[in-house]
Design a protein around this motif. Sequence first.
Motif, PDB file in Angstrom:
ATOM      1  N   ARG A   1       0.835  -1.215   0.000  1.00  0.00           N
ATOM      2  CA  ARG A   1       0.000   0.000   0.000  1.00  0.00           C
ATOM      3  C   ARG A   1       0.863   1.256   0.000  1.00  0.00           C
ATOM      4  O   ARG A   1       0.563   2.229  -0.686  1.00  0.00           O
ATOM      5  N   GLY A   2       1.935   1.234   0.795  1.00  0.00           N
ATOM      6  CA  GLY A   2       2.822   2.395   0.828  1.00  0.00           C
ATOM      7  C   GLY A   2       3.467   2.658  -0.517  1.00  0.00           C
ATOM      8  O   GLY A   2       3.538   3.803  -0.984  1.00  0.00           O
ATOM      9  N   ALA A   3       3.935   1.590  -1.177  1.00  0.00           N
ATOM     10  CA  ALA A   3       4.558   1.752  -2.484  1.00  0.00           C
ATOM     11  C   ALA A   3       3.550   2.260  -3.507  1.00  0.00           C
ATOM     12  O   ALA A   3       3.854   3.150  -4.318  1.00  0.00           O
ATOM     13  N   ALA A   4       2.337   1.722  -3.479  1.00  0.00           N
ATOM     14  CA  ALA A   4       1.311   2.144  -4.432  1.00  0.00           C
ATOM     15  C   ALA A   4       0.978   3.620  -4.258  1.00  0.00           C
ATOM     16  O   ALA A   4       0.850   4.366  -5.249  1.00  0.00           O
TER      17      ALA A   4
ATOM     18  N   GLY B   1       3.426  -3.561  -5.189  1.00  0.00           N
ATOM     19  CA  GLY B   1       2.898  -2.250  -4.838  1.00  0.00           C
ATOM     20  C   GLY B   1       3.087  -1.237  -5.951  1.00  0.00           C
ATOM     21  O   GLY B   1       2.200  -0.423  -6.223  1.00  0.00           O
ATOM     22  N   VAL B   2       4.252  -1.275  -6.600  1.00  0.00           N
ATOM     23  CA  VAL B   2       4.508  -0.353  -7.707  1.00  0.00           C
ATOM     24  C   VAL B   2       3.533  -0.616  -8.849  1.00  0.00           C
ATOM     25  O   VAL B   2       2.983   0.316  -9.457  1.00  0.00           O
ATOM     26  N   LEU B   3       3.291  -1.898  -9.151  1.00  0.00           N
ATOM     27  CA  LEU B   3       2.336  -2.231 -10.200  1.00  0.00           C
ATOM     28  C   LEU B   3       0.935  -1.716  -9.861  1.00  0.00           C
ATOM     29  O   LEU B   3       0.239  -1.147 -10.714  1.00  0.00           O
ATOM     30  N   ALA B   4       0.526  -1.927  -8.606  1.00  0.00           N
ATOM     31  CA  ALA B   4      -0.800  -1.452  -8.196  1.00  0.00           C
ATOM     32  C   ALA B   4      -0.894   0.064  -8.305  1.00  0.00           C
ATOM     33  O   ALA B   4      -1.919   0.616  -8.731  1.00  0.00           O
ATOM     34  N   GLY B   5       0.177   0.760  -7.918  1.00  0.00           N
ATOM     35  CA  GLY B   5       0.164   2.208  -8.022  1.00  0.00           C
ATOM     36  C   GLY B   5       0.124   2.691  -9.459  1.00  0.00           C
ATOM     37  O   GLY B   5      -0.609   3.625  -9.797  1.00  0.00           O
ATOM     38  N   LEU B   6       0.913   2.063 -10.331  1.00  0.00           N
ATOM     39  CA  LEU B   6       0.902   2.447 -11.737  1.00  0.00           C
ATOM     40  C   LEU B   6      -0.454   2.185 -12.370  1.00  0.00           C
ATOM     41  O   LEU B   6      -0.939   2.971 -13.194  1.00  0.00           O
TER      42      LEU B   6
END
Length: 735
Positions: free
Chosen positions: A415-418, A446-451
Amino acid sequence: MAWQLHYTSVAAGPTGRAGFQFVAETPGLPPGVRSRVAPLLAYRPPPNAPLAPTNQEISCFPVALTYDLLGSHRVLTRCVYLGRDYSGRYGNFLGHALVVSPDELTGLRPVELWEAPFWKDSPDAALPGLTEIVPGAATDPESLGEWLALQGDGGYARLGFLLETTVRSLTGGHGRLVLVAGDVEEIVRWITVISYSLPWTVALGLSFTTYSADPATASQTIVGTTPDVWLPSDLDAEVVDLTGPVTGSGTGRLARTVVDCWRRMDMAALDGMAELGRTDPEAAAALVALCDGDPTVTRAEQLDVARLLGAGLPARVWRALEGAADRMEYELAAAASATGPPETADRYAARCVALALRNPELPLPAVRLRAAARQALEPRVRAALGEAANLTGLADVTRLITEAGLAVPGHDLERGAAALVRAGAADFPRAVGRMPYDLRGRLVAGVLAGLETASARVRARLLTDEVCDLLAPADLARAPRTGAAVVHSLVRRDALGRIDATDRLVRLAPEPGRDTVLREIWAGPPTAAECGALAERLGASVGVSPVLTELPGRAFRAEGPKKETTALARLVTARMPVRSAELVVAVAEITDAPRPRDLAGPLERLLDAGETVTPDLRGAVAKAVLGVLDARGPEFLAKVVMTASRRAAAWLVDLWLRRVRSREEQARLLEVAIRLRMNGAASERLDAWARESPLGSMRSRFARDPELLRGYEELVRPRAALWERVRPRPPWKRE
């Protein structure tokens, strides 16, 4: 043993002379003490005192109790006014001196000797040494606490100011405090409260006098005097009128803490400061304030407390300090962890870890955290993962968590990365290298979820080729937008083949960008080998995209009905419902059919599949079918039309009629039409074509076969009869 001396004015002293002199002393007095004590033995009545006072008035004169340092000894003097001397003159007094070593005052504040029982109001002939020094009864802390309480807030404020001034004088080495009051008892009480507020070692160095008629020349730190005494304007001292309003402000930690202790009558805390503050009273006061839950203790004060811990603390202080662990700065928590009791060391170590989670540059303590401490840190761990300023900070915090022996909550990490990526954090390549290896997958997720949930602008800016390379090994199925962009980047740079790229894209959830990338990947003509490999890899999954379902047909159009293409078509139709492949299979079956009736089924399937494919593919299939049938004779073709369904027969006839160009093609088609008529299955379209076309010269083609010739004549006769009716008859045939 303490030595005593008496000093007064007599007619004849031990030496036989008259006047002020030492009249008695304890035997064995060290050499030089007498001469050093003499300057402290002086007394002048207050200026407003009667010149010839009565005994009752004399009893009201202030008593001057003075304490001072005398080299390696300490001296207390008590001067009381006696009135007349041996000659009848006023001005006589008795000076009683007590010379002691510091050890003999252990545990005693010098002011406690006010009204001690050994003081004399008249000279003695002999003075024994004192082996026990008993304090007076009027200076106990409880009585003083009650007295302070009666003063109210003003009294506590005055105490803070007086204590602050005293400490400043003691530590600065200059400046004094002058207390002004008409009642010397008032001055004694304030000096006593100040003395009790200081550690014993500090109080032992606090010189004072309860009364002086000349404060300007007095050398003590605290000097008491009366209101009628003249004070010069340039006096280097803080003058406090104890009868007036409270003045002064800006108290330090020691003064504030002491005042709080007096308010609560917490003598144990005062004793604690006295015990701890022998070298640094301010640090001791900060320690007490910290233990009491005072939130105003500064970082600088905590640094002083940290240095104080090195000298060791009593067990009761450690117990009190444990409750302040969550308010400690890093340096103090680290010092407490290193020097505190082993059973509480991890409590302070946990505080160090909590602070390091806010600033990963702080070193971790060497103490291993026990289960309870680790559990208590869980909220702080989750908060730290959500507070990171960028992905690199998130990686550093995660690394610190693992090094501290704590569990990293994977969902919070993701979650933090997203959240950081959605906000535009662009440091993923740097962060992934700093992330603990076994948690890099969580960071990537997390990066994928954020992107995936970021704006298109942010996603386009962040998805550089370097980032795509790092994301490529991940499972992109739940991030179709991002996954399509990653695959596109890899294909564009020839880092991924068409088959592998298609495989990865097909596994993504439906997303418009996916088909766009697939269309770009397969922009070039597909080969039969590629389509076969794709069918082997994906099976029925090829049907998820129209781009893929068109591939077998495109390969057929590009390569024609070759062996490889037919094999591909058979493979594809066995694995996935692709109409274009079914067309190719039908063409292959038509090609291989040994008998005319064997073409009926493939022709029907070909027509069914052809309804859903592109026009150009239908054209390619028709061309291929014509090519196959061109190799067969008219008799075979006629039987094909007769055994096929009406729809298939009509389709074949239409193909032939649209294609027929050469005389040979016309002859073949004419023979088919003749044979159909001969078998009672005439095609109206073929018959119409035969009658309307100039086929008269075809008669010689069928001359060798009477049956075909008769069929030819029957087919073309109606047209010939019509021609005979309109054509003029030759003259020789006219009647």
